[in-house]
Design a protein around this motif. Structure first.
Motif, PDB file in Angstrom:
ATOM      1  N   GLU A  96       0.837  -1.196   0.000  1.00 53.38           N
ATOM      2  CA  GLU A  96       0.000   0.000   0.000  1.00 53.38           C
ATOM      3  C   GLU A  96       0.874   1.248   0.000  1.00 53.38           C
ATOM      4  O   GLU A  96       1.881   1.314   0.700  1.00 53.38           O
ATOM      5  CB  GLU A  96      -0.894   0.006   1.237  1.00 53.38           C
ATOM      6  CG  GLU A  96      -1.985  -1.038   1.189  1.00 53.38           C
ATOM      7  CD  GLU A  96      -2.846  -0.981   2.446  1.00 53.38           C
ATOM      8  OE1 GLU A  96      -3.961  -1.479   2.404  1.00 53.38           O
ATOM      9  OE2 GLU A  96      -2.378  -0.416   3.444  1.00 53.38           O
ATOM     10  N   GLU A  97       0.472   2.198  -0.803  1.00 59.23           N
ATOM     11  CA  GLU A  97       1.199   3.461  -0.854  1.00 59.23           C
ATOM     12  C   GLU A  97       0.881   4.278   0.394  1.00 59.23           C
ATOM     13  O   GLU A  97      -0.274   4.343   0.817  1.00 59.23           O
ATOM     14  CB  GLU A  97       0.797   4.240  -2.109  1.00 59.23           C
ATOM     15  CG  GLU A  97       1.258   3.610  -3.409  1.00 59.23           C
ATOM     16  CD  GLU A  97       2.761   3.623  -3.534  1.00 59.23           C
ATOM     17  OE1 GLU A  97       3.317   2.679  -4.130  1.00 59.23           O
ATOM     18  OE2 GLU A  97       3.386   4.585  -3.005  1.00 59.23           O
ATOM     19  N   PRO A  98       1.871   4.941   0.995  1.00 56.98           N
ATOM     20  CA  PRO A  98       1.584   5.792   2.160  1.00 56.98           C
ATOM     21  C   PRO A  98       0.742   6.991   1.766  1.00 56.98           C
ATOM     22  O   PRO A  98       0.790   7.458   0.626  1.00 56.98           O
ATOM     23  CB  PRO A  98       2.979   6.220   2.623  1.00 56.98           C
ATOM     24  CG  PRO A  98       3.838   6.092   1.411  1.00 56.98           C
ATOM     25  CD  PRO A  98       3.287   4.928   0.634  1.00 56.98           C
ATOM     26  N   LEU A  99      -0.050   7.464   2.727  1.00 54.98           N
ATOM     27  CA  LEU A  99      -0.899   8.629   2.457  1.00 54.98           C
ATOM     28  C   LEU A  99      -0.031   9.838   2.135  1.00 54.98           C
ATOM     29  O   LEU A  99       1.006  10.072   2.787  1.00 54.98           O
ATOM     30  CB  LEU A  99      -1.769   8.927   3.676  1.00 54.98           C
ATOM     31  CG  LEU A  99      -2.827   7.865   4.019  1.00 54.98           C
ATOM     32  CD1 LEU A  99      -3.513   8.235   5.327  1.00 54.98           C
ATOM     33  CD2 LEU A  99      -3.831   7.749   2.892  1.00 54.98           C
ATOM     34  N   PRO A 100      -0.458  10.652   1.132  1.00 52.93           N
ATOM     35  CA  PRO A 100       0.345  11.844   0.793  1.00 52.93           C
ATOM     36  C   PRO A 100       0.177  12.927   1.860  1.00 52.93           C
ATOM     37  O   PRO A 100      -0.837  13.007   2.546  1.00 52.93           O
ATOM     38  CB  PRO A 100      -0.255  12.287  -0.548  1.00 52.93           C
ATOM     39  CG  PRO A 100      -1.676  11.799  -0.495  1.00 52.93           C
ATOM     40  CD  PRO A 100      -1.638  10.499   0.247  1.00 52.93           C
ATOM     41  N   ALA A 101       1.192  13.758   2.015  1.00 55.06           N
ATOM     42  CA  ALA A 101       1.129  14.878   2.966  1.00 55.06           C
ATOM     43  C   ALA A 101       0.222  15.968   2.409  1.00 55.06           C
ATOM     44  O   ALA A 101       0.307  16.329   1.231  1.00 55.06           O
ATOM     45  CB  ALA A 101       2.512  15.437   3.229  1.00 55.06           C
ATOM     46  N   ILE A 102      -0.683  16.468   3.254  1.00 53.40           N
ATOM     47  CA  ILE A 102      -1.587  17.536   2.821  1.00 53.40           C
ATOM     48  C   ILE A 102      -1.210  18.875   3.441  1.00 53.40           C
ATOM     49  O   ILE A 102      -1.929  19.856   3.280  1.00 53.40           O
ATOM     50  CB  ILE A 102      -3.036  17.175   3.186  1.00 53.40           C
ATOM     51  CG1 ILE A 102      -3.181  17.017   4.706  1.00 53.40           C
ATOM     52  CG2 ILE A 102      -3.476  15.925   2.463  1.00 53.40           C
ATOM     53  CD1 ILE A 102      -4.621  16.802   5.149  1.00 53.40           C
TER      54      ILE A 102
ATOM     55  N   THR B 277      -5.193  14.560  15.137  1.00 52.27           N
ATOM     56  CA  THR B 277      -4.665  14.828  13.798  1.00 52.27           C
ATOM     57  C   THR B 277      -3.575  13.815  13.509  1.00 52.27           C
ATOM     58  O   THR B 277      -2.720  13.546  14.366  1.00 52.27           O
ATOM     59  CB  THR B 277      -4.086  16.252  13.700  1.00 52.27           C
ATOM     60  OG1 THR B 277      -5.134  17.186  13.939  1.00 52.27           O
ATOM     61  CG2 THR B 277      -3.490  16.503  12.328  1.00 52.27           C
ATOM     62  N   ARG B 278      -3.584  13.261  12.318  1.00 50.64           N
ATOM     63  CA  ARG B 278      -2.589  12.244  11.934  1.00 50.64           C
ATOM     64  C   ARG B 278      -1.409  12.932  11.254  1.00 50.64           C
ATOM     65  O   ARG B 278      -1.596  13.701  10.303  1.00 50.64           O
ATOM     66  CB  ARG B 278      -3.226  11.228  10.992  1.00 50.64           C
ATOM     67  CG  ARG B 278      -2.352  10.012  10.713  1.00 50.64           C
ATOM     68  CD  ARG B 278      -3.126   9.001   9.891  1.00 50.64           C
ATOM     69  NE  ARG B 278      -2.328   7.847   9.532  1.00 50.64           N
ATOM     70  CZ  ARG B 278      -2.757   6.852   8.763  1.00 50.64           C
ATOM     71  NH1 ARG B 278      -3.996   6.913   8.249  1.00 50.64           N
ATOM     72  NH2 ARG B 278      -1.982   5.829   8.483  1.00 50.64           N
ATOM     73  N   ILE B 279      -0.219  12.643  11.746  1.00 53.28           N
ATOM     74  CA  ILE B 279       0.987  13.311  11.221  1.00 53.28           C
ATOM     75  C   ILE B 279       2.054  12.271  10.924  1.00 53.28           C
ATOM     76  O   ILE B 279       1.954  11.114  11.326  1.00 53.28           O
ATOM     77  CB  ILE B 279       1.534  14.346  12.227  1.00 53.28           C
ATOM     78  CG1 ILE B 279       1.960  13.634  13.513  1.00 53.28           C
ATOM     79  CG2 ILE B 279       0.533  15.434  12.514  1.00 53.28           C
ATOM     80  CD1 ILE B 279       2.686  14.533  14.490  1.00 53.28           C
ATOM     81  N   ARG B 280       3.094  12.720  10.216  1.00 52.26           N
ATOM     82  CA  ARG B 280       4.214  11.830   9.867  1.00 52.26           C
ATOM     83  C   ARG B 280       5.529  12.581  10.085  1.00 52.26           C
ATOM     84  O   ARG B 280       5.653  13.740   9.716  1.00 52.26           O
ATOM     85  CB  ARG B 280       4.103  11.372   8.425  1.00 52.26           C
ATOM     86  CG  ARG B 280       5.303  10.510   7.960  1.00 52.26           C
ATOM     87  CD  ARG B 280       5.234  10.210   6.475  1.00 52.26           C
ATOM     88  NE  ARG B 280       4.079   9.412   6.125  1.00 52.26           N
ATOM     89  CZ  ARG B 280       3.308   9.623   5.064  1.00 52.26           C
ATOM     90  NH1 ARG B 280       3.576  10.640   4.255  1.00 52.26           N
ATOM     91  NH2 ARG B 280       2.268   8.868   4.812  1.00 52.26           N
ATOM     92  N   ARG B 281       6.485  11.855  10.686  1.00 53.36           N
ATOM     93  CA  ARG B 281       7.840  12.412  10.841  1.00 53.36           C
ATOM     94  C   ARG B 281       8.726  11.969   9.673  1.00 53.36           C
ATOM     95  O   ARG B 281       9.439  12.739   9.090  1.00 53.36           O
ATOM     96  CB  ARG B 281       8.456  11.965  12.171  1.00 53.36           C
ATOM     97  CG  ARG B 281       9.869  12.514  12.370  1.00 53.36           C
ATOM     98  CD  ARG B 281      10.465  12.139  13.734  1.00 53.36           C
ATOM     99  NE  ARG B 281       9.868  12.905  14.808  1.00 53.36           N
ATOM    100  CZ  ARG B 281       9.047  12.404  15.715  1.00 53.36           C
ATOM    101  NH1 ARG B 281       8.730  11.128  15.687  1.00 53.36           N
ATOM    102  NH2 ARG B 281       8.540  13.164  16.687  1.00 53.36           N
ATOM    103  N   ASN B 282       8.702  10.697   9.376  1.00 52.99           N
ATOM    104  CA  ASN B 282       9.435  10.160   8.238  1.00 52.99           C
ATOM    105  C   ASN B 282       8.687   8.928   7.753  1.00 52.99           C
ATOM    106  O   ASN B 282       7.555   8.670   8.159  1.00 52.99           O
ATOM    107  CB  ASN B 282      10.888   9.824   8.595  1.00 52.99           C
ATOM    108  CG  ASN B 282      10.982   8.967   9.838  1.00 52.99           C
ATOM    109  OD1 ASN B 282      10.282   7.968   9.944  1.00 52.99           O
ATOM    110  ND2 ASN B 282      11.833   9.363  10.774  1.00 52.99           N
ATOM    111  N   GLU B 283       9.287   8.156   6.854  1.00 53.49           N
ATOM    112  CA  GLU B 283       8.596   7.026   6.245  1.00 53.49           C
ATOM    113  C   GLU B 283       8.195   5.977   7.277  1.00 53.49           C
ATOM    114  O   GLU B 283       7.231   5.247   7.081  1.00 53.49           O
ATOM    115  CB  GLU B 283       9.495   6.380   5.183  1.00 53.49           C
ATOM    116  CG  GLU B 283       9.734   7.266   3.974  1.00 53.49           C
ATOM    117  CD  GLU B 283      10.591   6.585   2.924  1.00 53.49           C
ATOM    118  OE1 GLU B 283      10.828   7.194   1.888  1.00 53.49           O
ATOM    119  OE2 GLU B 283      11.020   5.429   3.161  1.00 53.49           O
TER     120      GLU B 283
END
Length: 555
Positions: free
Chosen positions: A480-486, A523-529
């Motif tokens: 699955e592709e990771p969700l894109p940053a918005i 809120t869902r966030i990402r630091r790195n992959e």
């Protein structure tokens, strides 16, 4: 045994020897100083070693330290930290009790030595001056005696010569008398200087030098005693920390003895027990009968286009259930991806955490209420109305936490069998269903599946039959592709993401937003992959991209 009598003529050698003694003191000070540096360096390395192997907070390592063996190792690390502290104590005590005192003492010895040898040189110069005066009077006496003798001989010669006038003879006689008188005066002066020199010499060798050398000897003996005392202190400093070091080692032994293999084995059971019952026997399917083959409720096989597929066949790649979707995203809120036993523990833990937060908020509300009462009774202390907003906010938080607790308690009751299974609509609301709906299944009143990685799904239907379709999944869900940053966000406060599905952030840190707040306060966030999760929306300032949701929002 006195240096003044035994070494009366060794002034220069004593000067060299006392200087050597001071050099020995300074060498010993340097030795102790290097020892303190070694102790500090060793203590620092021990502390760094202990810190290096300490479990990281909010990590999988911290969970591993439930086991008695890991707890013993953690105790060993803590004891080594205390052990390092004792080496720092040794360094500090050596510095304060030896180095500082000896350094001052060396300066005092140098000054005292300088004073004593200054007095010795002064006495030497005095006796040398007396000796020079004696030599001078002696040479003068010798010279006058020779002059008087020559004058007497000249007078006698003139007196015997008949050709010399009487006046010349008289002049020679007077000259001889003058020279003779000068010789007598020189003799008296020489005798006086000789007596004086002998007196000064006796004072020098029997009084002055012995006294000076005695002081130097006492100074040197004090130096030797002080060096010995410093060496005893050196050993005593180490001896003082031995009991504490022994306690550290006893602590390590006690921690090792506390290791219990039975307890650790029980913890493994509690950590990984799924709560499932082992599958029953597979029924025999008779293909000789001209009837439609059905799948038994206890059968673990499935069909695909009329073909039977064994439990571990096809493209399962060794997995127990090849048709289960692997949950790679954030864990469901109700932990439905876990086996029943693990899910029950997670839900119980969540309920306990929420109850603690509720109690904390209630204590805060009580404190604010008391403060408001104080303001009402004493208006000069503050405005009661200023606390209304805070009181309302705390009450809202309590209500929100109670609703959240009730939700998790309902899930917990469902797992423990106190409530009936939830409807499909409730499952959709809780986030159990993915965007893709599972295929229609028949001939199974209840099917539960688990995968080796710990994920768990269940489908329940008491009204319709369930049919399991055997399809080959080529790990399509693994890719699955990771969700894109918005957009991006900046952390306003530090948040320790201790719960599953959350992520820790540090105040001022900038991260990527991959999913907005959908009304649940997260809120869902990402630091790195590899690092993504949920944080409270009130903890971040969100900046959405213009081509996503538009304007900057401040939460």
């Amino acid at each position: 045994m006195s240096w003044g009598t035994e070494l009366w003529d060794q002034f220069d050698n004593l000067e060299k020897h006392t200087q050597w003694g001071i050099d020995i003191l300074e060498k010993y000070i340097k030795f102790v100083k290097e020892r303190t540096e070694i102790e500090l360096s060793y203590a620092k390395q021990l502390r760094n070693l202990s810190k290096k192997y300490q479990p990281k907070k909010n990590s999988k390592e911290e969970e591993e330290y439930r086991y008695t063996a890991c707890k013993a190792f953690l105790s060993t690390l803590n004891e080594m930290n205390d052990y390092a502290g004792q080496h720092e104590v040794v360094s500090e005590n050596l510095t304060s009790q030896i180095i500082a005192g000896l350094a001052r003492y060396v300066q005092e010895v140098k000054q005292e030595r300088k004073s004593h040898f200054h007095d010795g040189r002064k006495a030497q110069q005095h006796i040398e001056t007396c000796w020079k005066q004696l030599e001078s009077s002696k040479r003068r006496f010798e010279r006058d005696c020779k002059e008087a003798d020559r004058a007497q001989q000249y007078f006698e010669k003139m007196d015997a010569d008949i050709n010399v006038t009487k006046a010349d003879v008289e002049k020679a006689r007077q000259q001889a008398q003058v020279r003779h008188q000068m010789a007598e005066d020189s003799k008296a002066d020489y005798s006086s200087n000789l007596q004086k020199f002998n007196l000064e010499q006796r004072e020098y060798y029997h009084t002055h030098i012995p006294n000076i050398f005695k002081k130097i000897q006492e100074m040197e003996e004090r130096r030797i005693v002080r060096l010995g005392e410093s060496m005893k202190t050196y050993a005593e400093v180490d001896r003082q920390v031995i009991p504490i070091i022994g306690k550290c080692l006893d602590g390590i032994v006690k921690a090792a003895e506390s290791i219990d293999q039975n307890t650790d084995s029980q913890l493994v059971i509690e950590a990984y027990k799924s709560g499932f019952e082992p599958p029953g026997d597979i029924e025999f399917e008779d293909y000789t009968q001209p009837m439609k083959r059905t799948v038994s409720e206890n059968s673990l096989s499935n069909s695909r286009e009329g073909k039977a597929e064994p439990k571990f066949g096809g493209k399962s790649k060794g997995k127990l259930w090849p048709f289960i979707k692997k949950n790679k995203g954030a864990a469901p809120e109700d932990f439905s991806n876990l086996p029943p036993e693990q899910r029950r523990k997670k839900l119980q833990q969540k309920v306990d955490e929420l109850n603690k937060e509720i109690q904390k908020e209630m204590d805060q509300r009580e404190a604010i209420t008391k403060m408001k009462d104080v303001y009402l009774k004493n208006p000069q202390m503050g405005d009661p109305a200023s606390l209304d907003h805070k009181l309302t906010e705390v009450s809202q938080n309590i209500e929100k936490l109670r609703l959240e607790a009730q939700k998790f308690e309902a899930w917990l009751a469902e797992v423990e069998g106190r409530l009936p299974a939830r409807s499909e609509q409730a499952r959709r609301q809780s986030g159990l269903y993915d965007a893709q709906t599972a295929p229609t299944v028949n001939n199974c009143a209840q099917a539960r599946e688990s995968s080796p990685d710990g994920s768990y799904t269940e489908e329940q239907s008491q009204e319709s039959e369930v049919k399991v379709l055997a399809t080959d999944f080529d790990d399509e869900f693994d890719d699955e592709e990771p969700l894109p940053a918005i957009g991006t966000c900046k952390a306003l406060y530090t948040f320790d993401g201790q719960n599953e599905g959350t992520i820790s952030v540090v105040e001022g840190e900038t991260l990527y937003v991959i999913e907005e707040d959908k009304g649940d306060g997260w809120t869902r966030i990402r630091r790195n992959e590899d690092e993504e999760g949920y944080v409270p929306t009130s903890y971040v300032e969100v900046y959405l991209d213009k081509n996503a949701k538009g304007a900057k929002t401040y939460i």
